[in-house]
Design a protein around this motif. Structure first.
Motif, PDB file in Angstrom:
ATOM      1  N   THR A 107       5.921  27.466  22.283  1.00  0.00           N
ATOM      2  CA  THR A 107       4.818  28.378  22.578  1.00  0.00           C
ATOM      3  C   THR A 107       5.140  29.776  22.079  1.00  0.00           C
ATOM      4  N   TRP A 108       6.393  30.204  22.303  1.00  0.00           N
ATOM      5  CA  TRP A 108       6.803  31.522  21.805  1.00  0.00           C
ATOM      6  C   TRP A 108       6.806  31.557  20.283  1.00  0.00           C
ATOM      7  N   ARG A 109       7.308  30.499  19.625  1.00  0.00           N
ATOM      8  CA  ARG A 109       7.345  30.500  18.160  1.00  0.00           C
ATOM      9  C   ARG A 109       5.952  30.677  17.575  1.00  0.00           C
ATOM     10  N   LEU A 110       4.983  29.978  18.133  1.00  0.00           N
ATOM     11  CA  LEU A 110       3.615  30.094  17.630  1.00  0.00           C
ATOM     12  C   LEU A 110       3.067  31.499  17.881  1.00  0.00           C
ATOM     13  N   GLY A 167      11.954  40.065  20.835  1.00  0.00           N
ATOM     14  CA  GLY A 167      10.583  40.297  20.397  1.00  0.00           C
ATOM     15  C   GLY A 167       9.516  40.249  21.458  1.00  0.00           C
ATOM     16  N   THR A 168       9.858  39.838  22.686  1.00  0.00           N
ATOM     17  CA  THR A 168       8.832  39.749  23.729  1.00  0.00           C
ATOM     18  C   THR A 168       9.450  40.112  25.068  1.00  0.00           C
ATOM     19  N   PRO A 169       8.685  40.757  25.947  1.00  0.00           N
ATOM     20  CA  PRO A 169       9.256  41.186  27.235  1.00  0.00           C
ATOM     21  C   PRO A 169       9.802  40.042  28.076  1.00  0.00           C
ATOM     22  N   ASP A 170       9.255  38.841  27.928  1.00  0.00           N
ATOM     23  CA  ASP A 170       9.722  37.714  28.725  1.00  0.00           C
ATOM     24  C   ASP A 170      10.885  36.963  28.083  1.00  0.00           C
ATOM     25  N   GLY A 171      11.302  37.370  26.902  1.00  0.00           N
ATOM     26  CA  GLY A 171      12.344  36.640  26.198  1.00  0.00           C
ATOM     27  C   GLY A 171      13.651  36.571  26.945  1.00  0.00           C
ATOM     28  N   HIS A 172      13.973  37.623  27.716  1.00  0.00           N
ATOM     29  CA  HIS A 172      15.238  37.598  28.460  1.00  0.00           C
ATOM     30  C   HIS A 172      15.244  36.474  29.491  1.00  0.00           C
TER      31      HIS A 172
END
Length: 420
Positions: free
Chosen positions: A392-395, A274-279
């Motif tokens: 932080t990502w969950r929020l 769901g986000t570019p930094d997730g990897h």
């Protein structure tokens, strides 16, 4: 349900904090709100509020018509507030007690309902009062700028000023998840708060889900509670009691194969989708396991936001509130790490990298009191920082937006620690 009545000067149409709060608190379509004008035809006024200090700079909605309740809304738990805020509230509270606020030239917000519609049916405060068995309640509410991570909170008082409860309102995916989590934590805590050293906690009085909102009504704190100093040393025995929930210490288990490690991996995978930094989070979880997989630690619960401003003392006993980030099955020591991190980040205004160093320092200084040896302290620090980025990502994923102090800076810190 009938269409919302568009009363003149309805603040719910505003884009500022007053609009955000009134939309959350007065969401029923039958409620008419107006400022400075009479209720619309066919409606009767059921509550009035002073908008303090002005519409443009609103900070409080103070109930009118019950001076003791108005004063209590300003004075209750004032000792827990910063000195400047405390002074302003104290001055207004004295005036409110003698009815001056009712006469002061603050803008007046009038809440009205159609004839035949009861306040205990349409108003959130009315329904909460009915749940408490109170014939009359007066609600106050702070106003702050719109923020997808903040929850409007109604303070409920009896006409004589007795605090009755605090209602947190989850109004979007992020805040609904937080209110739901706190309700679940408070629902379970009474069974363990009698354990030695476990902090007292407010009881959950009621909870509801309605019209896209999740509401948790929480018991008021003891009137004489006092906040712990911001330089208060870590309460290690209390943190261990929260972790163990009245049970004996759990045997240490390796990080590799633990349900905690599996949860981190699953959340990182969702972040990657769901986000570019997730990897980067996926790689960080793998690096954490490679580095610390064989290290055994005790797992248990944590408060989740253990900081001085969520702690107080009453009758010689520690009191903890705001359990919305509480959860099970994390390494013992997370609350100590969080306390150090937030003191650095929030109280001292340090960047994420410096706050991470504060975590290392506090674990080095106090970790032995939690049974943590050198390898376990390193695991707790690295795992906590990754946990914080995933929070932080969950929020953000739930609509609260990214915390600029923690993203991408905290992910940078995590990567550097694993490559060092």
């Amino acid at each position: 349900m009938t269409a919302r009545v568009a009363a003149p000067a309805d603040p719910r149409s505003r884009t500022d904090g007053l609009g955000w709060v009134t939309r959350a608190v007065f969401g029923d379509e039958r409620i008419a709100l107006s400022v400075g004008v009479a209720p619309p035809p066919g409606h009767r006024a059921v509550a009035r509020y002073a908008v303090v200090p002005s519409l443009a700079r609103a900070r409080f909605l103070l109930p009118l018509g019950a001076p003791r309740a108005t004063a209590a809304a300003l004075l209750a738990y004032n000792a827990l507030r910063p000195p400047k805020v405390r002074a302003v509230r104290a001055a207004l509270g004295v005036l409110a007690r003698v009815g001056v606020v009712d006469l002061a030239p603050f803008p007046r917000l009038t809440v009205s309902l159609p004839e035949g519609v009861g306040a205990d049916e349409a108003l959130l405060a009315g329904r909460l009062g009915a749940a408490l068995g109170e014939a009359a309640v007066h609600a106050a509410c702070g106003v702050r700028p719109p923020d997808p991570n903040h929850k409007p909170t109604l303070q409920l008082f009896a006409p004589d000023g007795r605090p009755l409860g605090y209602a947190k309102i989850g109004w979007n995916p992020a805040t609904r998840a937080l209110v739901t989590a706190e309700a679940a934590a408070l629902r379970d805590l009474p069974a363990v708060t009698g354990a030695p050293e476990h902090p007292a906690a407010p009881r959950l009085l009621a909870e509801s889900t309605e019209a896209g909102r999740v509401v948790a009504l929480v018991e008021p704190l003891p009137p004489a509670v006092r906040g712990v100093p911001v330089d208060d040393p870590p309460r290690l025995a209390a943190q261990l009691a929260v972790s163990r929930r009245g049970r004996p210490p759990a045997p240490p288990r390796p990080l590799a194969g633990s349900s905690f490690a599996r949860r981190l991996a699953a959340e990182a995978a969702r972040a990657a989708a769901g986000t570019p930094d997730g990897h980067r989070a996926v790689a960080a979880v793998a690096a954490l396991t490679d580095r610390h997989g064989g290290t055994a630690v005790e797992f248990g619960h944590w408060h989740g936001d253990w900081v001085p401003w969520n702690l107080g003392v009453h009758a010689g006993r520690l009191v903890a509130w705001d359990w919305e980030h509480s959860g099970p099955d994390v390494p013992v020591g997370f609350d100590l790490a969080h306390d150090a991190f937030q003191r650095a980040l929030v109280l001292r205004g340090e960047p994420a990298a410096a706050a991470a160093r504060a975590v290392d320092a506090d674990l080095e200084r106090h970790g032995a009191g939690l049974g943590l040896g050198p390898a376990a302290r390193e695991l707790v620090a690295d795992a906590y920082l990754l946990e914080m980025w995933l929070r932080t990502w969950r929020l953000a994923d739930a609509g609260a937006g990214w915390n600029a102090a923690l993203h991408p800076a905290l992910l940078d810190v995590v990567e550097k620690r694993h490559s060092g």
